[in-house]
Design a protein around this motif. Sequence first.
Motif, short mmCIF file in Angstrom:
data_model
loop_
_atom_site.label_atom_id
_atom_site.label_comp_id
_atom_site.label_asym_id
_atom_site.label_seq_id
_atom_site.Cartn_x
_atom_site.Cartn_y
_atom_site.Cartn_z
N SER A 73 -7.73 1.96 21.49
CA SER A 73 -7.16 1.98 20.33
C SER A 73 -7.72 0.70 19.65
O SER A 73 -8.22 -0.16 20.02
N LEU A 74 -7.76 0.48 18.23
CA LEU A 74 -7.99 -0.58 17.44
C LEU A 74 -7.15 -1.62 18.11
O LEU A 74 -7.67 -2.73 18.12
N ILE B 68 -9.46 -4.68 19.42
CA ILE B 68 -9.70 -6.21 18.56
C ILE B 68 -9.47 -7.49 19.63
O ILE B 68 -10.18 -8.25 19.72
N LEU C 73 -18.09 1.93 19.75
CA LEU C 73 -16.89 2.60 18.89
C LEU C 73 -16.71 3.96 18.51
O LEU C 73 -17.50 4.31 17.57
N GLY D 35 -12.69 3.77 12.91
CA GLY D 35 -13.26 2.71 13.47
C GLY D 35 -14.07 2.01 12.56
O GLY D 35 -14.51 0.78 12.68
N ALA E 200 -12.73 -1.06 10.89
CA ALA E 200 -12.52 -2.11 11.85
C ALA E 200 -13.81 -3.15 12.11
O ALA E 200 -13.62 -4.11 12.74
#
Length: 235
Positions: free
Chosen positions: A63-64, A68, A81, A90, A93
């Motif tokens: 997941s994001l 991160i 990604l 994505g 992000a």
Amino acid sequence: MAAVTATTPEVDAMPDTPGGSRVSRAGAPTRVLLVEDHAMVAEALTAAFAAYPEIELVGCAHSLAEAIPATARERPDVVLLDRRLPDGDGIDAIPVLRAESPGTRVLVFTGDANSAMAARILEARGAGLLLKSGLLGSLVESIRTVAGGEIVVQPELLADALAELAGNSGAPVLTARERQVLTRVAEGKGIDHIAGELELARNTVRNHVQRILTKTGTHSKLEAVAVARRAGLIE
């Protein structure tokens, strides 16, 4: 992978921003963070990458929210990604991931693609776009390519993506030599080829390219070509 490197017009290993992208270390494996929410796909890619010594998988996020901090912690050469993730798009992000690790290149890996998506990725200073339907060997090659500073975009999407980017840019002022260099970049010629053709040192050509990026206010050679074409500076 059927999706191929867009060597027209993005050529040669060149950082996309002044001091931004790091060039992959000569002879060292490319460190990759995989961001993929489908467990089967993630497991298959993890196993497949093990057969390629030029790739070092440093982690897998689903997941994001996981990607991160993992990017900040691992500082990989490339983030592979997935576009559709449980907690967001994505592409949105990409700036966040790059802020966490400015030297990291972000390559979007998706099941479908169009020129608008490619334009969004380039505008966000992503390293490119690949379809999941291609071959593993080409995926590995593309990862190494973007780690070296180039951009990978499917040729059939490139022209329209450049047109969209050009619509958002102003007209630069380039010298005659800079136009000569950029014209050859647009033709898909690499730094060595341009240097030989124009009888210039390789570093001189690189300096011309960097000045072109600065003057056009762009972050990649693809964007610079788009701006110059819109301004009528090159064909």
